[in-house]
Every structure is written in structure tokens, then in C-alpha cells.
Design a protein around this motif. Structure first.
Motif, PDB file in Angstrom:
ATOM      1  N   ARG A  48      23.359 -19.052 -13.938  1.00  0.00           N
ATOM      2  CA  ARG A  48      22.794 -17.701 -14.024  1.00  0.00           C
ATOM      3  C   ARG A  48      23.899 -16.685 -13.760  1.00  0.00           C
ATOM      4  O   ARG A  48      24.175 -16.344 -12.620  1.00  0.00           O
ATOM      5  CB  ARG A  48      21.696 -17.533 -12.968  1.00  0.00           C
ATOM      6  CG  ARG A  48      20.493 -18.433 -13.179  1.00  0.00           C
ATOM      7  CD  ARG A  48      19.465 -17.783 -14.069  1.00  0.00           C
ATOM      8  NE  ARG A  48      19.045 -16.498 -13.542  1.00  0.00           N
ATOM      9  CZ  ARG A  48      18.081 -16.339 -12.633  1.00  0.00           C
ATOM     10  NH1 ARG A  48      17.428 -17.367 -12.161  1.00  0.00           N
ATOM     11  NH2 ARG A  48      17.747 -15.147 -12.212  1.00  0.00           N
ATOM     12  N   LYS A  49      24.510 -16.234 -14.830  1.00  0.00           N
ATOM     13  CA  LYS A  49      25.602 -15.251 -14.701  1.00  0.00           C
ATOM     14  C   LYS A  49      25.113 -14.010 -13.973  1.00  0.00           C
ATOM     15  O   LYS A  49      24.095 -13.433 -14.340  1.00  0.00           O
ATOM     16  CB  LYS A  49      26.084 -14.855 -16.097  1.00  0.00           C
ATOM     17  CG  LYS A  49      27.507 -15.262 -16.371  1.00  0.00           C
ATOM     18  CD  LYS A  49      28.022 -14.617 -17.632  1.00  0.00           C
ATOM     19  CE  LYS A  49      29.372 -15.197 -17.977  1.00  0.00           C
ATOM     20  NZ  LYS A  49      29.582 -15.323 -19.402  1.00  0.00           N
ATOM     21  N   GLY A  50      25.820 -13.613 -12.940  1.00  0.00           N
ATOM     22  CA  GLY A  50      25.519 -12.332 -12.329  1.00  0.00           C
ATOM     23  C   GLY A  50      24.417 -12.339 -11.283  1.00  0.00           C
ATOM     24  O   GLY A  50      24.163 -11.312 -10.665  1.00  0.00           O
ATOM     25  N   LEU A  51      23.757 -13.489 -11.054  1.00  0.00           N
ATOM     26  CA  LEU A  51      22.731 -13.520 -10.006  1.00  0.00           C
ATOM     27  C   LEU A  51      23.390 -13.313  -8.634  1.00  0.00           C
ATOM     28  O   LEU A  51      22.869 -12.614  -7.770  1.00  0.00           O
ATOM     29  CB  LEU A  51      21.981 -14.857 -10.028  1.00  0.00           C
ATOM     30  CG  LEU A  51      20.863 -15.016  -9.010  1.00  0.00           C
ATOM     31  CD1 LEU A  51      19.733 -14.033  -9.275  1.00  0.00           C
ATOM     32  CD2 LEU A  51      20.290 -16.439  -9.016  1.00  0.00           C
ATOM     33  N   VAL A  52      24.572 -13.922  -8.463  1.00  0.00           N
ATOM     34  CA  VAL A  52      25.316 -13.748  -7.218  1.00  0.00           C
ATOM     35  C   VAL A  52      26.461 -12.779  -7.513  1.00  0.00           C
ATOM     36  O   VAL A  52      27.190 -12.953  -8.482  1.00  0.00           O
ATOM     37  CB  VAL A  52      25.893 -15.081  -6.714  1.00  0.00           C
ATOM     38  CG1 VAL A  52      26.394 -14.939  -5.288  1.00  0.00           C
ATOM     39  CG2 VAL A  52      24.851 -16.194  -6.808  1.00  0.00           C
TER      40      VAL A  52
END
Ligand SMILES: Nc1nc2c(ncn2[C@@H]2O[C@H](COP(=O)(O)OP(=O)(O)OP(=O)(O)O)[C@@H](O)[C@H]2O)c(=O)[nH]1
Ligand SMILES: [Mg+2]
Length: 196
Positions: A48-52
Motif C-alpha cells: 500500500r504505497k503511501g499508507l505509512v
């Protein structure tokens, strides 16, 4: 059933250990030097790109950030240590937060100790590992940014890291750019979190 990694949700940020939620899930914590790639590795793990949130500037993660994966495990992104430009007082606060968490009632089942494959374990990593060993806390080494070295150099560095860590544990080699080691990390965590 296999864990659905993309089914990950941000739960909450914790600035003081008293805010830690009562969630009855096995936990894994991600520890390492500031800028070593902790948050990036979690994005790769979750797919999940960009979740963190990640950053080129060290000191990006300053709280404990909790993620629930498929209602099967809680993953805790820790603030990085050894960030020299942060104020001493702030560094002491992060350290206290990390130590209260790791040694307290919400302690994780496993700690992943992340180290940049180019640098291997630094003094601060060895200090953390000694601190974990003294308390009987389980940890495993993970080498990050494996894409930065060619095949031969990578193998040699991994052997050197194994030696520097006492010869018992070989780091899992990972890259969030080419996804090297990510499936192995998923398999390992799934086994670790399911064993009782
Ligand atoms: N080439 C390469 N760069 C990476 C990799 N993982 C992380 N980076 C880069 O390293 C920098 C730091 O990444 P973060 O994931 O924010 O590091 P962090 O350990 O969470 O940092 P703090 O939150 O400050 O403790 C960013 O510029 C990332 O793009 C990797 O596998 N390969
Ligand atoms: Mg981070």
C-alpha cells in the motif's frame, strides 16, 4: 488462511505509552536507525504505497504508529533512533517512548531490527540488541536497501553482518524498490504471529 496484507488499516499514533490501545492481537515492532527505511518497508509489506509516511529527511516518524493487518496482527512503526540533529530533549523522549513500549505490558512478540545493508549494524543497533537480549525480547535482523549493492557485494555484506551480530542470525535481505525479500518477510511474519 493467508493473511491479506493489503487489508491493512492505520489504527492510531501513540505519543505516550498510556495512550496505547487495548487490542488483543499479536504484535511486531519495526526498529532501526532514523532513515534506515522502516516506514518504506512497511508500505512494501502492506502493498500500500503511501499508507505509512516516509521521507528523505531523517526523523520523519516521531510517534508509535499502529497498523492492524487483516485483523490478524498489529504492526508498530517506531521512531528512528540516532537522529543527531534532533534536540537532546526530544531524542530522550523518543527513547523513553520506545523503551516503555518494548519493556512494558504491551510489548510486541517480535522486534524486527532494521539495518542499512551498506552500513551493517551501528553501535546504536548493537546497543538496542543488547538491551533487547537483556530483557529476553525476541528480535530478528533485516537488511534494508538491498538494491543499493550488486549480487556479490550483497552476499559478502550479509555474511559480515551475520558475524557482527554474533554469528547466530543472518539478516533477511530486503528492498522496497525491487521488492526483494518482501514475500519472505510476509511468510516469516505470518508464521511468527500465528504460533502461540
Ligand atoms: N534505494 C532504496 N531506498 C530506500 C529503500 N527504503 C527506503 N528508502 C529511502 O530511504 C529514505 C528513508 O525512508 P523511510 O522509510 O522514511 O525511513 P524511516 O526508517 O522510516 O525513517 P524515520 O521515520 O526518520 O525513522 C527515503 O528517501 C526512502 O525512499 C530501499 O529499499 N531502497
Ligand atoms: Mg519512518
Amino acid at each position: 488462511m493467508d493473511i491479506r496484507w493489503e487489508n491493512t488499516q492505520f489504527v492510531q499514533s501513540v505519543a505516550d505509552i498510556s495512550q496505547f490501545p487495548d487490542i488483543d492481537l499479536p504484535q511486531v515492532a519495526i526498529a532501526g536507525h532514523s532513515n534506515v527505511g522502516k516506514s518504506s518497508l512497511l508500505n512494501a509489506l502492506f502493498g500500500r504505497k503511501g499508507l505509512v509516511k516516509t521521507s528523505k529527511a531523517p526523523g520523519c516518524t516521531r510517534l508509535l504508529n499502529l497498523f492492524s493487518v487483516d485483523d490478524a496482527m498489529l504492526v508498530v512503526d517506531l521512531p528512528g533512533y540516532g537522529f543527531a540533529r534532533a534536540a537532546k530533549k526530544e531524542q530522550a523522549q523518543w527513547r523513553a517512548l520506545i523503551e516503555h513500549y518494548l519493556a512494558g505490558e504491551h510489548a510486541p512478540r517480535l522486534i524486527l531490527s532494521l539495518m542499512d545493508i551498506r552500513h551493517g549494524p551501528k553501535d546504536s543497533d548493537l546497543r538496542l540488541i543488547e538491551w533487547l537480549n537483556d530483557r529476553g525480547l525476541r528480535w530478528l535482523p533485516v537488511a534494508t536497501k538491498a538494491d543499493k549493492l550488486s549480487g556479490n557485494a550483497r552476499g559478502k555484506r550479509l555474511q559480515e553482518m551475520t558475524q557482527a551480530l554474533g554469528g547466530m542470525l543472518s539478516p533477511l535481505s530486503t528492498s522496497c524498490l525491487n521488492k526483494r525479500g518482501i514475500d519472505d518477510l510476509r511468510d516469516m511474519l505470518q508464521k511468527e504471529m500465528r504460533s502461540s
